[in-house]
Design an enzyme around this catalytic site. Structure first.
Site, PDB file in Angstrom:
ATOM      1  NE  ARG A  11      -3.477   2.535   2.329  1.00 11.38           N
ATOM      2  CZ  ARG A  11      -4.220   3.054   3.254  1.00 11.38           C
ATOM      3  NH1 ARG A  11      -4.387   2.410   4.272  1.00 11.38           N
ATOM      4  NH2 ARG A  11      -4.628   4.262   3.188  1.00 11.38           N
ATOM      5  CG  HIS A  12      -0.803   4.920  -0.933  1.00 13.09           C
ATOM      6  ND1 HIS A  12      -0.731   5.839  -0.040  1.00 13.09           N
ATOM      7  CD2 HIS A  12      -2.002   4.794  -1.386  1.00 13.09           C
ATOM      8  CE1 HIS A  12      -2.124   6.059   0.447  1.00 13.09           C
ATOM      9  NE2 HIS A  12      -2.783   5.320  -0.459  1.00 13.09           N
ATOM     10  N   GLY A  13       2.697   4.859   0.825  1.00 13.07           N
ATOM     11  CA  GLY A  13       2.793   5.492   1.928  1.00 13.07           C
ATOM     12  C   GLY A  13       1.727   6.519   2.322  1.00 13.07           C
ATOM     13  CB  THR A  15      -1.255  11.085   0.928  1.00 13.92           C
ATOM     14  OG1 THR A  15      -2.783  10.867   1.434  1.00 13.92           O
ATOM     15  CG2 THR A  15      -0.967   9.817   0.196  1.00 13.92           C
ATOM     16  CD1 TRP A  17      -5.446  15.975   1.369  1.00 14.94           C
ATOM     17  CD2 TRP A  17      -7.011  15.099   0.145  1.00 14.94           C
ATOM     18  NE1 TRP A  17      -5.936  17.036   0.657  1.00 14.94           N
ATOM     19  CE2 TRP A  17      -6.902  16.507  -0.073  1.00 14.94           C
ATOM     20  CE3 TRP A  17      -7.944  14.346  -0.649  1.00 14.94           C
ATOM     21  CZ2 TRP A  17      -7.599  16.935  -1.158  1.00 14.94           C
ATOM     22  CZ3 TRP A  17      -8.822  14.914  -1.435  1.00 14.94           C
ATOM     23  CH2 TRP A  17      -8.804  16.173  -1.875  1.00 14.94           C
ATOM     24  N   GLY A  25     -10.016   8.534  -2.557  1.00 19.77           N
ATOM     25  CA  GLY A  25     -10.764   7.840  -3.797  1.00 19.77           C
ATOM     26  C   GLY A  25      -9.794   8.159  -4.888  1.00 19.77           C
ATOM     27  NE  ARG A  64      -4.017   7.611  -2.710  1.00 21.13           N
ATOM     28  CZ  ARG A  64      -5.147   7.885  -3.589  1.00 21.13           C
ATOM     29  NH1 ARG A  64      -5.070   9.150  -4.394  1.00 21.13           N
ATOM     30  NH2 ARG A  64      -6.335   7.561  -3.486  1.00 21.13           N
ATOM     31  CD  GLU A  88      -8.586   3.024  -2.177  1.00 21.76           C
ATOM     32  OE1 GLU A  88      -9.188   1.909  -2.855  1.00 21.76           O
ATOM     33  OE2 GLU A  88      -8.186   3.149  -0.975  1.00 21.76           O
TER      34      GLU A  88
END
Length: 192
Positions: A11-13, A15, A17, A25, A64, A88
């Site tokens: 999973r991306h790091g 962010t 947000w 989303g 991301r 996503e």
């Protein structure tokens, strides 16, 4: 359960947000310093695997995830392909909203990705059925061992399929930013 190839899911790091507890989303915000450190750590964790032969890498086209892939996977696999099916889950009208401002019906257990019901209930959102169809389509196209960089809910849906679990287990799977899951022969191991 289908017999899919060996897979490593990242999973991306974190962010901006994520840190601010906002729904992303289809929208995007950049990785924070913590997120960049998480992605670099994922690159170190990938060193445990011999990715030099046969392995391919795919990534969500969202910034991301792509940024995370560049800091982690690209150190081991020189060509990372993007695939729109790894984006996503769409959250429709809730894109960009603060999670605290949203009303969710049913269980509101707040895990690393927020209440899972939030993603199914988002007005104008994609919903789990559509997400599942594109995740299955992606997995069905795999030809061999694959590293995948994606997002929290998409990661969960991919892993539900890979593990042969019912969708009711979606919210029970581990999640969070910067993690790495190795799935082989229907068994998942979190690498930390």
């Amino acid at each position: 359960m289908k017999n899919w190839p060996e897979v490593i899911v990242l999973r991306h790091g974190e962010t901006v947000w994520n840190r601010d507890n906002r729904m992303q989303g289809a929208l995007n915000s950049p990785l924070t310093e913590t997120g960049r450190q998480q992605a670099s750590r994922q690159g170190e964790l990938l060193s445990q695997f011999d990715l030099s032969t046969d392995w391919v890498a795919f990534c969500s086209p969202q910034g991301r995830a792509f940024q995370t892939a560049g800091l982690s996977v690209a150190l081991h696999i020189p060509f990372v392909r993007t695939d729109d099916r790894l984006r996503e889950i769409g959250v429709g009208e809730w894109s960009g909203k603060f999670r605290s401002d949203l009303k969710v019906e049913g269980p509101s257990h707040d895990g690393p990705d927020g209440p899972i019901a939030m993603y199914e209930q988002a007005p104008g959102g994609e919903g789990f059925d559509a997400l599942n169809l594109r995740c299955q389509s992606f997995l069905d196209d795999l030809k061999g061992p694959t590293v995948i960089v994606t997002h929290g809910i998409t990661s969960r849906m991919l892993r539900i399929n890979l593990l042969g679990l019912p969708r009711s287990e979606l919210g029970k799977l581990p999640g969070g930013q910067g993690n790495l899951f190795h799935i082989k022969d229907g068994v998942q191991k979190e690498i930390v």
